[in-house]
Design a protein around this motif. Structure first.
Motif, short mmCIF file in Angstrom:
data_model
loop_
_atom_site.label_atom_id
_atom_site.label_comp_id
_atom_site.label_asym_id
_atom_site.label_seq_id
_atom_site.Cartn_x
_atom_site.Cartn_y
_atom_site.Cartn_z
N GLU A 144 0.83 -1.21 0.00
CA GLU A 144 0.00 0.00 0.00
C GLU A 144 0.85 1.25 0.00
N ALA A 145 2.13 1.12 0.39
CA ALA A 145 3.01 2.29 0.39
C ALA A 145 4.45 1.80 0.47
N GLY A 146 5.37 2.68 0.05
CA GLY A 146 6.79 2.39 0.22
C GLY A 146 7.43 1.63 -0.92
N PRO A 147 8.71 1.33 -0.76
CA PRO A 147 9.49 0.79 -1.89
C PRO A 147 9.43 -0.73 -2.07
N SER A 148 8.66 -1.44 -1.26
CA SER A 148 8.67 -2.91 -1.42
C SER A 148 8.26 -3.29 -2.85
N PRO A 149 9.05 -4.09 -3.53
CA PRO A 149 8.77 -4.43 -4.93
C PRO A 149 7.66 -5.47 -5.10
N ARG A 150 7.20 -6.06 -3.99
CA ARG A 150 6.14 -7.08 -4.12
C ARG A 150 5.39 -7.16 -2.79
N PRO A 151 4.23 -7.85 -2.80
CA PRO A 151 3.47 -8.03 -1.55
C PRO A 151 4.29 -8.84 -0.52
N GLN A 201 9.46 -10.65 -8.20
CA GLN A 201 8.91 -12.02 -8.15
C GLN A 201 9.34 -12.72 -6.88
N LYS A 202 8.51 -13.67 -6.43
CA LYS A 202 8.89 -14.50 -5.28
C LYS A 202 9.87 -15.57 -5.76
N GLU A 203 11.13 -15.43 -5.37
CA GLU A 203 12.13 -16.44 -5.77
C GLU A 203 12.71 -17.07 -4.52
N PRO A 204 12.47 -18.36 -4.30
CA PRO A 204 13.05 -19.01 -3.11
C PRO A 204 14.58 -18.94 -3.15
N VAL A 205 15.17 -18.77 -1.99
CA VAL A 205 16.64 -18.75 -1.92
C VAL A 205 17.14 -19.89 -1.04
#
Ligand code: FES
Length: 176
Positions: free
Chosen positions: A139-146, A172-176
């Motif tokens: 809803e706000a800020g720099p986060s590139p994804r939910p 994208q959600k990429e597992p690490v």
């Protein structure tokens, strides 16, 4: 009756044979050494719990739409030791439309811990002020994804959550 010029080739062949047997012996010795070296460098179970369903508590603890922060633990086992109940991560769990939903507490931007602001009814990251709705959306800020949702399993009145870490700073959600 091999003598003179006949003896030299025999000695040469014996030398080659000895070398071959020696090389074979070294090769055979290396076979069991390979897994042993791997075992020393990467002890089994050093990432125990990552990617596994971990106990999160009783289902009744998550009744209602107020997110509950849950710490997830697992026994950590390496080649020599077993350490019980090591904290591997945390998540937010809430009930939405009768079903449980879990989000990682790790901010997808740069990995700070996301809090819940009960007054604003939003998840908020204190580092760069990303804000997320109850459904995890940005809803706000720099986060590139939910917020990163995590799998939830319910069985016999108990809840388990699959802890997965995802790459930060990408859309994208990429597992690490
Ligand atoms: S780490 Fe959360 S907004 Fe930057």
């Amino acid at each position: 009756m091999s003598s003179g010029s006949g003896g030299e080739p025999d000695a040469g062949r014996r030398g080659v044979l000895k070398l071959g047997i020696g090389a074979l012996g070294l090769g055979l010795a290396a076979v069991p050494a390979v897994p042993a070296i791997g075992y020393l460098l990467f002890p089994t179970g050093s990432k125990a719990g990552e990617g596994a369903f971990l106990p999160a508590g009783k289902r009744s603890a998550f009744a209602g739409a107020v997110p509950v922060r849950v710490d997830l633990y697992a026994d950590k086992v390496d080649a020599w030791n077993k350490t019980p109940d090591v904290k591997l991560g945390s998540c937010w769990v809430l009930e939405r439309d009768g079903a449980l939903q879990a989000f990682s507490t790790v901010c997808p931007h740069l990995g700070c811990a996301v809090d819940f602001d009960a007054e604003a009814q939003k998840f908020k990251c204190p580092c760069h002020r990303s804000a997320f709705g109850l459904d995890g959306s940005v809803e706000a800020g720099p986060s590139p994804r939910p917020l990163d949702s995590l799998e939830v399993k319910e069985e016999n009145g108990l809840v388990a959550i699959r802890l997965v870490r995802y790459r930060q700073g990408v859309a994208q959600k990429e597992p690490v």
